[in-house]
Scaffold this active site. Sequence first.
Site, PDB file in Angstrom:
ATOM      1  N   GLU A  47      38.936  28.432  24.297  1.00 36.65           N
ATOM      2  CA  GLU A  47      37.502  28.616  24.140  1.00 36.65           C
ATOM      3  C   GLU A  47      37.042  30.039  24.361  1.00 36.65           C
ATOM      4  OE1 GLU A  47      35.725  25.613  26.287  1.00 36.65           O
ATOM      5  OE2 GLU A  47      36.181  26.903  28.231  1.00 36.65           O
ATOM      6  N   ASP A  94      28.194  31.865  30.368  1.00 39.68           N
ATOM      7  CA  ASP A  94      28.484  32.169  28.923  1.00 39.68           C
ATOM      8  C   ASP A  94      27.626  33.034  28.185  1.00 39.68           C
ATOM      9  OD1 ASP A  94      29.864  29.677  29.196  1.00 39.68           O
ATOM     10  OD2 ASP A  94      28.210  28.288  28.487  1.00 39.68           O
TER      11      ASP A  94
HETATM   12  O1  FUB Z   1      29.025  26.078  29.130  1.00 33.87           O
HETATM   13  C1  FUB Z   1      29.755  25.074  28.391  1.00 33.87           C
HETATM   14  C2  FUB Z   1      31.223  25.280  27.862  1.00 33.87           C
HETATM   15  O2  FUB Z   1      31.771  25.721  29.127  1.00 33.87           O
HETATM   16  C3  FUB Z   1      31.128  26.667  27.130  1.00 33.87           C
HETATM   17  O3  FUB Z   1      30.945  26.115  25.944  1.00 33.87           O
HETATM   18  C4  FUB Z   1      32.649  26.971  27.580  1.00 33.87           C
HETATM   19  O4  FUB Z   1      32.900  28.232  26.711  1.00 33.87           O
HETATM   20  C5  FUB Z   1      32.752  26.962  28.833  1.00 33.87           C
HETATM   21  O5  FUB Z   1      32.255  28.186  29.305  1.00 33.87           O
END
Ligand code: FUB
Length: 327
Positions: A225, A18
């Site tokens: 997301e 991330d």
């Molecule tokens: O790293 C945890 C979660 O996985 C993140 O918040 C999302 O964007 C995905 O990458």
Amino acid sequence: MKHSEPNKPLVTHIFTADPSAHVFEGKLYIYPSHDLDHNGPSNDNGDQYAMEDYHILSMDDPTAPCVDHGEALHLRDIPWASKQLWAPDAAYKNNTYYLFFPARDKNGIFRIGVATSPNPTGPFTPEENYIPGSFSIDPAVLVDDDGRAYMYFGGLWGGQLEKWQTGTFQPDATGPAPTEPALGPRVAELSDDMLTFKHAPKEISIVDEHGQPILACDEDRRYFEGPWVHKYNGRYYLSYSTGTTHKIVYAVSESPQGPFVFKGTILNPVIGWTTHHSIVQFRDTWYLFYHDCSLSNGVDHKRSVKYTELHYNEDGTIQTIDPYGEG
Ligand code: FUB
């Protein structure tokens, strides 16, 4: 120390994911999640992402060794949080560095917190409580040229965005029907001190070339997301993960709050379920920071941050990147 190279893990002594990349004080700083190994459950709720702290990375330039500055913030020091320090972002304003991060509160609901430091690498001091009115995951903050700051956030499934459609948390809520408009990320302008929202978060509209909303069934284009907003030639580019189809795609607007018109794919699927990125200009080159699970041979919660160059066409569209192609 080893020099950094495109499409190779920036560090191999810890797992990182991330990446939110920024240029501060003439250097590249990367604010990633710090993935932990464990034998716990792995599911659509994201229980496998059981992170407990943040390490900040920096590079003098994209070929320089990548430095891990050690623990910058730990779960134990965040009064309101119970677990899962997921994807963070950072911003600089008021002579202060701000670290924005999601975590579950004591009731298991994802909220977004903020911590401050005089240094880009921390250590960061968290606020007593999460940002009032915040929810879900994956904050990304744009400080615009006029000094106004906007936070973009939200994620489906484990990120709980579906549960906030009424404005309050509905634990059993599911997403819209397939032929309904998809849920959009949320945006809120930050107060001048960067610690609160100026207004309740608003839903961002992402539309196709005819102005029609992207539908929930359109899994190649709908928001899942990991939002990121950058500016290029005066226009706002919202990029994000499509989740189930594992792409990083983007949409463009004349305004920081949208509506955004869908344009195309930036990054084809990487090894691993999640894909998460940021885009930053360093000197006169643009870079995409992303992660994959190649170093762990595909273990979803053991990811590694990488970067590659990003190129625009003359009309402002972005060339699609194959993470395992030439270059
Ligand atoms: O790293 C945890 C979660 O996985 C993140 O918040 C999302 O964007 C995905 O990458």
